[in-house]
Design a protein around this motif. Structure first.
Motif, mmCIF file in Angstrom:
data_model
loop_
_atom_site.group_PDB
_atom_site.id
_atom_site.type_symbol
_atom_site.label_atom_id
_atom_site.label_comp_id
_atom_site.label_asym_id
_atom_site.label_seq_id
_atom_site.Cartn_x
_atom_site.Cartn_y
_atom_site.Cartn_z
ATOM 1 N N LEU A 1 0.866 -1.079 -0.021
ATOM 2 C CA LEU A 1 -0.176 -0.055 0.010
ATOM 3 C C LEU A 1 0.864 1.160 0.005
ATOM 4 N N LEU A 2 1.876 1.175 0.390
ATOM 5 C CA LEU A 2 2.577 2.683 0.959
ATOM 6 C C LEU A 2 3.462 2.972 -0.454
ATOM 7 N N SER A 3 3.931 1.816 -1.010
ATOM 8 C CA SER A 3 4.450 1.996 -2.398
ATOM 9 C C SER A 3 3.680 2.650 -3.197
ATOM 10 N N ARG A 4 2.465 2.003 -3.182
ATOM 11 C CA ARG A 4 1.342 2.443 -4.320
ATOM 12 C C ARG A 4 0.842 3.742 -4.041
ATOM 13 N N LEU A 5 0.821 4.109 -2.784
ATOM 14 C CA LEU A 5 0.517 5.661 -2.519
ATOM 15 C C LEU A 5 1.754 6.715 -3.058
ATOM 16 N N HIS A 6 2.691 5.904 -2.954
ATOM 17 C CA HIS A 6 3.817 6.994 -3.230
ATOM 18 C C HIS A 6 3.824 7.030 -4.630
ATOM 19 N N ALA A 7 3.642 6.232 -5.358
ATOM 20 C CA ALA A 7 3.540 6.141 -7.057
ATOM 21 C C ALA A 7 2.316 7.048 -7.507
ATOM 22 N N LEU A 8 1.220 6.738 -6.798
ATOM 23 C CA LEU A 8 0.178 7.568 -7.299
ATOM 24 C C LEU A 8 0.186 9.098 -6.931
ATOM 25 N N THR A 9 0.494 9.374 -5.745
ATOM 26 C CA THR A 9 0.483 10.594 -5.581
ATOM 27 C C THR A 9 1.530 11.579 -6.473
ATOM 28 N N LYS A 10 2.707 11.041 -6.278
ATOM 29 C CA LYS A 10 3.944 11.658 -7.137
ATOM 30 C C LYS A 10 3.343 11.956 -8.362
ATOM 31 N N ALA A 29 -5.023 18.724 -1.053
ATOM 32 C CA ALA A 29 -5.862 17.741 -0.806
ATOM 33 C C ALA A 29 -5.462 16.244 -1.096
ATOM 34 N N SER A 30 -4.526 16.085 -2.116
ATOM 35 C CA SER A 30 -4.083 14.735 -2.367
ATOM 36 C C SER A 30 -2.928 14.510 -1.530
ATOM 37 N N SER A 31 -2.205 15.468 -0.842
ATOM 38 C CA SER A 31 -0.898 15.048 0.090
ATOM 39 C C SER A 31 -1.673 14.583 1.280
ATOM 40 N N VAL A 32 -2.999 15.365 1.897
ATOM 41 C CA VAL A 32 -3.402 15.078 2.913
ATOM 42 C C VAL A 32 -4.043 13.833 2.983
ATOM 43 N N ALA A 33 -4.780 13.525 2.037
ATOM 44 C CA ALA A 33 -5.532 12.059 1.927
ATOM 45 C C ALA A 33 -4.375 11.010 1.954
ATOM 46 N N CYS A 34 -3.159 11.172 1.123
ATOM 47 C CA CYS A 34 -2.084 10.256 1.098
ATOM 48 C C CYS A 34 -1.771 10.097 2.724
ATOM 49 N N TYR A 35 -1.301 11.289 3.302
ATOM 50 C CA TYR A 35 -1.035 11.207 4.729
ATOM 51 C C TYR A 35 -1.949 10.259 5.500
ATOM 52 N N LEU A 36 -3.240 10.759 5.459
ATOM 53 C CA LEU A 36 -4.152 10.129 6.150
ATOM 54 C C LEU A 36 -4.290 8.594 5.868
ATOM 55 N N VAL A 37 -4.396 8.045 4.848
ATOM 56 C CA VAL A 37 -4.671 6.632 4.359
ATOM 57 C C VAL A 37 -3.114 5.934 4.920
ATOM 58 N N ALA A 38 -2.168 6.576 4.520
ATOM 59 C CA ALA A 38 -0.683 5.890 5.116
ATOM 60 C C ALA A 38 -0.633 5.768 6.573
ATOM 61 N N ARG A 39 -1.082 6.766 7.323
ATOM 62 C CA ARG A 39 -0.801 6.622 8.819
ATOM 63 C C ARG A 39 -2.107 5.722 9.467
ATOM 64 N N SER A 40 -3.355 5.519 8.812
ATOM 65 C CA SER A 40 -4.289 4.678 9.320
ATOM 66 C C SER A 40 -3.725 3.340 8.993
ATOM 67 N N ALA A 41 -3.302 3.121 7.751
ATOM 68 C CA ALA A 41 -2.542 1.871 7.396
ATOM 69 C C ALA A 41 -1.435 1.206 8.303
ATOM 70 N N THR A 42 -0.693 2.177 8.658
ATOM 71 C CA THR A 42 0.435 2.165 9.346
ATOM 72 C C THR A 42 0.056 1.590 10.754
ATOM 73 N N ALA A 43 -0.853 2.383 11.254
ATOM 74 C CA ALA A 43 -1.524 2.004 12.770
ATOM 75 C C ALA A 43 -2.237 0.682 12.579
ATOM 76 N N PRO A 94 -4.075 -1.807 20.789
ATOM 77 C CA PRO A 94 -4.334 -0.619 20.093
ATOM 78 C C PRO A 94 -3.394 0.325 20.335
ATOM 79 N N ILE A 95 -2.870 1.155 19.461
ATOM 80 C CA ILE A 95 -1.682 2.309 19.649
ATOM 81 C C ILE A 95 -2.322 3.352 20.329
ATOM 82 N N GLN A 96 -1.765 3.713 21.496
ATOM 83 C CA GLN A 96 -1.985 4.768 22.119
ATOM 84 C C GLN A 96 -1.289 6.135 21.731
#
Length: 124
Positions: free
Chosen positions: A35-44, A80-94, A104-106
């Motif tokens: 997922l993280l590689s896909r997000l990187h390729a897509l947003t850039k 918008a795409s930077s914020v969306a990518c960050y939020l998706v990556a953050r939730s996927a990492t969590a 759960p992560i505190q």
């Protein structure tokens, strides 16, 4: 299209290269393993592709207002795409971390100035 021939040609080249970046980003989403590689390729690729398409359209604009509108659209999509990518990556990492240990992560608790950090010793 009306105007200076070199502007029309440059505009078409920029739009064509932008479309190639969109295509490369789409291929990256389909071919990359996680997922993280896909997000990187897509947003850039999409941010650069949209920038090139907007630059090509700016050369065809009739007045400054159209140029500013195109620039504003591009900047808003970049944000918008930077914020969306960050939020998706953050939730996927969590979710990945939770899946590893089952807990759960505190989020870190903010401390006030002068207070010891959570779990730390007070060195006063």
């Amino acid at each position: 299209m009306t105007g200076i021939p070199w502007r029309e040609g440059l505009s078409l080249v920029l739009i064509g290269v932008g479309v190639l970046f969109f295509l490369a980003g789409s291929v990256g989403v389909l071919r990359l393993p996680d997922l993280l590689s896909r997000l990187h390729a897509l947003t850039k690729a999409d941010n650069l592709g949209l920038g090139l398409v907007v630059a090509g359209l700016m050369l065809q604009a009739a007045n400054v207002q159209e140029v500013l509108k195109l620039l504003l659209v591009w900047l808003l999509v970049l944000f918008a795409s930077s914020v969306a990518c960050y939020l998706v990556a953050r939730s996927a990492t969590a979710a990945m971390v939770r899946a590893d240990d089952g807990a759960p992560i505190q989020p870190p608790q903010p401390t006030l100035p002068g207070e010891p950090a959570a779990g730390g010793a007070d060195d006063r």
